[in-house]
Design an enzyme around this catalytic site. Structure first.
Site, mmCIF file in Angstrom:
data_model
loop_
_atom_site.group_PDB
_atom_site.id
_atom_site.type_symbol
_atom_site.label_atom_id
_atom_site.label_comp_id
_atom_site.label_asym_id
_atom_site.label_seq_id
_atom_site.Cartn_x
_atom_site.Cartn_y
_atom_site.Cartn_z
ATOM 1 N N CYS A 277 -18.721 -0.669 -7.593
ATOM 2 C CA CYS A 277 -18.820 0.790 -7.662
ATOM 3 C C CYS A 277 -19.188 1.267 -9.066
ATOM 4 O O CYS A 277 -19.804 2.322 -9.231
ATOM 5 C CB CYS A 277 -17.491 1.436 -7.271
ATOM 6 S SG CYS A 277 -16.862 0.946 -5.659
ATOM 7 N N ASP B 252 -10.300 -0.098 -5.850
ATOM 8 C CA ASP B 252 -9.468 -0.162 -4.654
ATOM 9 C C ASP B 252 -9.805 -1.382 -3.814
ATOM 10 O O ASP B 252 -8.932 -2.034 -3.242
ATOM 11 C CB ASP B 252 -9.669 1.103 -3.814
ATOM 12 C CG ASP B 252 -9.072 2.338 -4.472
ATOM 13 O OD1 ASP B 252 -8.701 2.253 -5.645
ATOM 14 O OD2 ASP B 252 -8.993 3.377 -3.804
ATOM 15 N N ASP C 143 -13.270 5.842 -6.178
ATOM 16 C CA ASP C 143 -12.406 6.847 -5.562
ATOM 17 C C ASP C 143 -11.707 7.786 -6.548
ATOM 18 O O ASP C 143 -11.788 9.004 -6.423
ATOM 19 C CB ASP C 143 -11.311 6.154 -4.730
ATOM 20 C CG ASP C 143 -11.882 5.348 -3.582
ATOM 21 O OD1 ASP C 143 -13.094 5.086 -3.586
ATOM 22 O OD2 ASP C 143 -11.115 4.983 -2.693
ATOM 23 N N SER D 98 -6.955 4.014 2.949
ATOM 24 C CA SER D 98 -8.324 4.036 2.463
ATOM 25 C C SER D 98 -9.167 4.892 3.383
ATOM 26 O O SER D 98 -8.851 5.064 4.573
ATOM 27 C CB SER D 98 -8.880 2.613 2.444
ATOM 28 O OG SER D 98 -10.281 2.627 2.345
#
Length: 559
Positions: free
Chosen positions: A51, A83, A125, A474
């Site tokens: 990410c 995550d 996130d 999630s």
């Protein structure tokens, strides 16, 4: 340019601060630069996560664009927690905590160094809500760039994403796939840079923040490795200069109506329950009243139109190909679901930004449905109350799971205990699986329960059990799941009193979550309950557990 550098002038124009000016000259600034606004560029880039691995490169493009527009871009970094990497481990406890660290660190750098504006380059996130919370605290011209979604993976002709890897574990445990195919899925699920590809929390928050008005149009849709993403970064300098000229600040953009727009887009896209936590936190930080009841109100009147994973078929890259979030927003505006007059970081309103966006074509794509063919007539985010959660909890109900579940409690005081039971085929059909003492304080850090929910799905139990927790889920989670149960078990919430064999009723239509045990029995159990010790004795998790508020209010640490 003097009106544009009203903060940085404190350092660059004050003759009594020679050391500050000497250091700025030392990093390469000239006397001419001292007349320009200083713009902080906060990159969440680091090598250890798909990410975030490309964000430093995007930040460099932003700096080039900013400098070309008579501003001085100054890159700094803040942290990120993956995550995907930490899920199912003790490391997951640091994920939600990182949101506060990110907000604190961005605020500290920009305030201490008197930056006139802020651009954040975020990819995962907690990066995004943390960045916007910092913007709200600073209240200086700011905008966020989303690092973009990952491309789909592929194995033996099957399209993959990060949740494919999680669900492969359940398939392996239940004997549905071979070890070779299990490894094949893992090796091919994440083909390179970008955030998890479905409408999981990263893409959910990117879309929400664009709808909120704090990102440029298309920022949430452009894939990580696209030319469009590079162009966005290079064009940010113009947008930032315009914000500075207008002195357009987050307090002008983050309003009750813009937050409603963000929630509407989250529901339409079938987004993550984590958006509830984060939008509550952003609203509170910006001084705007927003409650779980408001979330329910938006969900009640907003249909789910996008057929996106985890509950649907498609990934964010597919949505981009058919027009992206702006096309969805234009359709919602045309149908009366959005407040078109809300300001955005373009300096224009939502309605103005969407004027020239091509309409969705419902004849040549089925990623997004028209109102006549809704996937769900009302939203999938449902706020439940009852004797098991007096302060409320959040369910993610796509409609495929049904709207009612009544079952026998199987209680686990940790995620690991549940996984051990699942590996021994100890989870029984008809059960309401309870994972407790994993809330904001009990975790500490309110970890996500993606590993067990994915394993349950992979084991073929997704339509046979429900799962409830004081932890989080999630955006990749699907099934009959309820999280954010408040008060949490660690604080003596009713979840702490549940015993194996109790009956639990989940009634979505009536928004109820109840433990079907008489009041006297519950009172007796409460009298015999003792609060467990905190699981940590020092460090950041200890500080977080001592400061964090309730999940029903966004898990803030500064209230």
């Amino acid at each position: 340019m003097s009106q544009l550098n009203k903060y940085s002038a404190t350092l660059t124009q004050d003759d009594t601060l020679p050391a500050a000016q000497a250091m700025l000259h030392g990093v390469g600034l000239t006397k001419t630069d001292f007349q320009k606004p200083l713009v902080g560029i906060a990159s969440m880039g680091y090598d250890g996560n798909t990410c975030n691995m490309h964000l430093n490169g995007l930040a460099a493009l932003v700096k080039t664009g900013v400098n070309a527009q008579q501003q001085v871009g100054l890159i700094f970094n803040t942290i990120g927690i993956s995550d995907g990497i930490t899920n199912g481990t003790e490391g997951m406890r640091y994920s939600l905590v990182s949101r506060e660290v990110i907000a604190d660190s961005i605020e500290a750098v920009c305030a201490a160094h008197y930056y006139d504006g802020l651009v954040t380059v975020a990819g995962c996130d907690k990066n995004m809500p943390g960045a916007v919370m910092a913007m709200a605290r600073l209240n200086r011209p700011s905008l966020m760039i989303y690092g973009g979604t990952i491309a789909p993976g592929n194995y033996k002709g099957k399209e993959l994403n990060i949740v494919s890897a999680f669900e492969a574990l359940g398939e392996k445990l239940s004997g549905k796939i071979t070890k070779e195919d299990y490894c094949g899925v893992i090796e091919n699920a994440c083909p390179g840079p970008g955030a998890c590809g479905g409408m999981y929390t990263a893409n959910t928050m990117a879309a929400a923040i664009e709808a909120l008005g704090m990102s440029l149009p298309y920022s949430s849709s452009l894939p990580a490795l696209s030319e469009g993403k590079k162009d966005e970064c290079q064009n940010v300098g113009k947008a930032m200069l315009h914000l500075l000229e207008l002195n357009l600040r987050p307090s002008d953009i983050i309003t009750r109506r813009s937050l409603e727009n963000a929630l509407t887009v989250v529901v339409t896209l079938g987004g993550s329950t984590n958006a509830v936590l984060h939008l509550l936190a952003i609203a509170a930080t910006a001084g705007v009243e927003l409650t779980q009841a408001d979330v329910q109100h938006i969900s009640d009147k907003t249909p789910v139109l996008a057929d996106l994973k985890p509950s649907g078929k498609y990934l964010m890259e597919h949505l981009c190909r058919v027009g992206g979030v702006p096309a969805v927003m234009k359709y919602l505006l045309q149908q009366g679901f959005l407040h078109g007059g809300c300001l955005t970081v373009t300096g224009q309103t939502i309605a103005h930004n969407l004027q020239d966006v091509p309409d969705l074509n419902f004849e040549d794509q089925d990623v997004v449905k028209p109102l006549a063919q809704v996937l769900k007539e009302t939203g999938h985010l449902q706020v439940l109350y009852g004797n098991l959660s007096p302060k409320g909890c959040v369910a993610k109900i796509s409609g495929k799971e049904g709207l009612y579940f009544k079952g026998t409690a199987q209680v686990f005081d940790s995620e690991a205990d549940l996984m051990h039971s699942l590996s021994r085929k100890g989870i029984l059909p008809g059960s309401v699986v309870v994972i407790r003492y994993v809330g904001p304080k009990g975790g500490p850090g309110m970890p996500e329960m993606l590993k067990p929910t994915s394993a349950i799905m992979g084991a073929g139990l997704g339509d046979k059990v429900a799962l409830i927790t004081d932890g989080r889920f999630s955006g990749g989670t699907h099934g009959f799941v309820v999280g954010h149960i408040s008060p949490e078990a660690y604080d003596g919430g009713p979840l702490a009193l549940v015993q194996n064999g109790d009956t639990i009723e989940l009634d979505i239509l009536n928004r109820k979550i109840n433990l079907l045990v008489d009041d006297q029995t519950l009172e007796n159990r409460k009298q015999n309950w003792n609060q467990p010790p905190l699981k940590v004795k020092n460090g950041i998790l200890y500080k977080y557990a001592r400061q964090v508020g309730c999940a029903s209010e966004g898990c803030l640490t500064d209230r």
